[in-house]
Scaffold this active site. Sequence first.
Site, short mmCIF file in Angstrom:
data_model
loop_
_atom_site.label_atom_id
_atom_site.label_comp_id
_atom_site.label_asym_id
_atom_site.label_seq_id
_atom_site.Cartn_x
_atom_site.Cartn_y
_atom_site.Cartn_z
N LYS A 77 0.99 -1.20 0.15
CA LYS A 77 0.11 0.10 0.12
C LYS A 77 0.87 1.19 0.05
CE LYS A 77 -3.80 2.19 2.27
NZ LYS A 77 -3.33 3.40 2.20
P1 ATP Z 1 -9.98 5.54 1.21
O1 ATP Z 1 -9.39 5.81 -0.30
O2 ATP Z 1 -10.39 3.99 1.46
O3 ATP Z 1 -11.45 6.25 1.42
P2 ATP Z 1 -8.19 6.78 2.67
O4 ATP Z 1 -8.25 7.86 1.98
O5 ATP Z 1 -8.26 7.10 4.28
O6 ATP Z 1 -9.42 5.97 2.53
P3 ATP Z 1 -6.16 4.86 2.71
O7 ATP Z 1 -6.88 4.56 3.90
O8 ATP Z 1 -4.97 5.63 2.88
O9 ATP Z 1 -7.19 6.07 2.22
O10 ATP Z 1 -6.25 3.93 1.52
C1 ATP Z 1 -6.64 3.81 0.30
C2 ATP Z 1 -5.93 4.34 -0.50
O11 ATP Z 1 -4.66 3.65 -0.56
C3 ATP Z 1 -6.19 4.45 -2.05
O12 ATP Z 1 -7.05 5.31 -2.11
C4 ATP Z 1 -4.99 4.54 -2.94
O13 ATP Z 1 -4.64 5.85 -3.05
C5 ATP Z 1 -3.74 3.83 -2.03
N1 ATP Z 1 -3.09 2.59 -2.57
C6 ATP Z 1 -1.82 2.31 -2.19
N2 ATP Z 1 -1.59 1.26 -2.78
C7 ATP Z 1 -2.66 0.69 -3.31
C8 ATP Z 1 -3.02 -0.68 -3.64
N3 ATP Z 1 -2.05 -1.52 -3.99
N4 ATP Z 1 -4.35 -0.53 -4.19
C9 ATP Z 1 -5.25 0.08 -3.84
N5 ATP Z 1 -4.94 1.26 -3.40
C10 ATP Z 1 -3.65 1.70 -2.98
#
Ligand code: ATP
Length: 867
Positions: free
Chosen positions: A465
């Site tokens: 991630k």
């Molecule tokens: P969300 O986007 O789920 O509403 P958030 O803004 O709090 O929540 P995060 O919890 O940081 O975001 O996690 C989701 C984000 O992680 C995705 O929107 C994307 O930008 C990022 N990301 C990084 N690596 C990946 C991956 N391998 N697959 C999907 N997303 C990823």
Amino acid sequence: MASPAKKRKLNNDPKLKATPARTLDHFFGKKNSGSSSKIDDSPVVAAENSEVTTSLTDEQLARKLQAEWDRESFGASTVWNGDSKERSDGISPKTPNEAIDETRLLSKQARKDIPDLDGIVATDSVAKPKTKNTLTLQAAGTAEDTLSSSIPFDQSPLTFDPSKYVQELQGHWAADGGNASYALLTRCFVLVNSTQSRIKIVDTLVNMLRVIIEADPDSLLPTVWLATNSISPPYISLELGLGGSAISKALKNVCGLDSKSLKALYDKVGDAGDVAFEAKKKQSFTLRKPKPLTIKGVYQSLVKIANTQGTGSGEVKQRIVDRLLQDARGAEESRYVVRTLCQHLRIGAVKTTMLIALSRAFLLSKPPGADFPLRSPQQLSTLKKEALAEVWAKPEEIVKACFAKRPNYNDLIPVLLEIGVCEELLIRCGLALHIPLRPMLGSITRDLSEMLTKLQGRDFSCEYKYDGQRAQVHCDDQGKVSIFSRHLELMTDKYPDLVDLIPKIRGDGVSSFIMEGEVVAVDQESGELKTFQALSNRARKDVAIGSVKVSVCLFSFDLMYLNGESLLSRPFRERRELLRSLFTEVPNRFTWVKSIDATSQDSETVLEFFKSATDIKCEGIMVKILDNLPNPNLIADVEDTEAADAIEKSARSKTIKKNAPENVPEKKTRRKALLATYEPDKRLDSWLKVKKDYSTTFDTLDLIPVAAWHGQGRKSQWWSPILLAVRNEDSGSLEAVCKCISGFTDTFYKANREFYNPGNENTLGSKPGYVEYEGGNPDVWFEPKEVWEMAFADITLSPVYTAAIGLVSEERGLSLRFPRFLKKREDKGIEEASTNEFLAGLWRKQEEKAPAAGAKGEIEGGEDDDD
Ligand code: ATP
């Protein structure tokens, strides 16, 4: 004790107002007969009258001004000698001279300077040359549209009958070119604002939409834009670009307020819309008859404001704002016009509510001439609750699915008006190149073991991630590239280096595609990942490729569209295979997210992988289901009954399909088997996030800092503690949830103190009406601007904080014990902060696990343990 929002709502009770408009005859009739009227009772008007009568009676004044108008039409001009005084209540009475000038300005000069403003409203009103300059002393604050303001939009849609009102309304609107009045929309806003009930909000919107669909379908699109507090989809940059000062000026120009009283009113009510409401209520009368606002007219004025650029644009925008406020009939219209201009409507009609309301409205109503089938409200009203919920569910799903794939009302509404809600809508309003789809989202899991339990029986992929910016890359067969952000904003200009890269990564067999990935700042030579902060140092707009200093790499993770075909319904394993086989890696610039495939049996390997992710500055891992069906070889390992049920169900349906046996009753399961399809705008367990923060702490909340106190001792130069709030999506208010003093560095405190410096644009003079907080007086109120990610020990019931009140307890809100600042969420706007509903959900989850923790908090009432 009633919360400020509740108090405000009581004041807004529509039943308490709706005084009919007073005509000139009524006004003089009262005066002449010497009887007191409500108008005369008003201190403002009384003062105004007394001042005017020292020189002329109102009637004489009116006649004189009428003569002025008449002479003006013949090209003559006159000078009026009168003096202007400012009164203690702040409403400066217009001298006749000022009034004439103002009216002239608005009727002539404004038209001259805004050549197409008339064009904007021309469609909204039938020109009435004879009465154009006719003077009417309108009791400005009360001249409302009584027909619209009495429609019971808050009834159940199954009893509400739009046909009762359609004809009368159309008659009423005929004078304005047949266009639906803004008063109708205001009526809906007032009713929505007067309830906390989600059901009532949806019902009210459904009924209002039905009236528009049946009476003036052309106004449906602007209605939906205005009710959702926007004028265009996020990927089309159309910003109003209005500063607060334009609205203040308009209030001064139109309502005759001076700066001091405007400030006093603002300090008192705390919301620009409420200030407009109060000011319009106090305004005695206007000399120019307001031209009734129409829904189309208001929307087009907003678009005009957004499109006005360049030298002199400030003045042009100002005049449009003045005009809107001047034409707003009554205090409520003014309130919502101003809230719309501030882009803070606060009626809780967010996207989802609107989509639900649209799906229901089109099930019950159609525009004249359309021939799609409808459901009969009478017949629906005989159904049981569950059966009715089923009737609503299907169209709701269709409309939401369309909007998730193509989030633009400009595309959705015309098709809805033509064919209603049906399967065809999904085709007519589907995925398209250069229109961003709403991204699929991941559910949070506390730790790896929770993730492994949830995904028992499934093959899944664990991916790094990355900590960067999500990017949706569209490329058509002509090679045109568009890049969109997680929030659907167009950011092609920000990444010219990525645009340049696309021809290099596109394999031979690829003509068009939509791909998703994370853009991460990297060292161009070594490929080493850099932090999110490094990426945020990149310029945002019109970046020239030669000026790029922060190199990036796109780590792609999904492919949603290929060569003219949507891949959304294909399982992830297939999409990933296409992505990896058809595109070409470019070292340190384009590659795939690092991943391993695993099952719940591979806990050691998964743990290793998780550690390797966090070692290289990744936030954790994303875990994604690979196939639609569970792996039958893994069923024996499933202990969790729900998961076992789900797996069994899928396996059974597979067998059933294959062998096609008749009459096999399906066993009821509690949970649907997870699919590996790409589900736009959905947060499902088929994508799970496991973050490193979660492995040590509980869930986190994204809170909005709203106020603070002076620090003590070492912290005396800074703000500490800081008050934080969650969002209430229904009421639009911010509900305080805790004070925080931990997790901040001195550098942070210093920057925070500079940012929220009393008197600057980031602070407020007093408590704004939309913040719900019943505790002691903070030393400074913040303009809500930031989102902070916060950790905490647990959630407690609180006698002080009102967050989520009514959701878990009627008397108590929720608060956090030991809240700790983790980081600023630079990537989140305040409209994405955690909601009271989310907080209540976390509390319930916590109570299910360890009820004692919540009870302990309640006994201690100890949410202020940071003080
Ligand atoms: P969300 O986007 O789920 O509403 P958030 O803004 O709090 O929540 P995060 O919890 O940081 O975001 O996690 C989701 C984000 O992680 C995705 O929107 C994307 O930008 C990022 N990301 C990084 N690596 C990946 C991956 N391998 N697959 C999907 N997303 C990823």
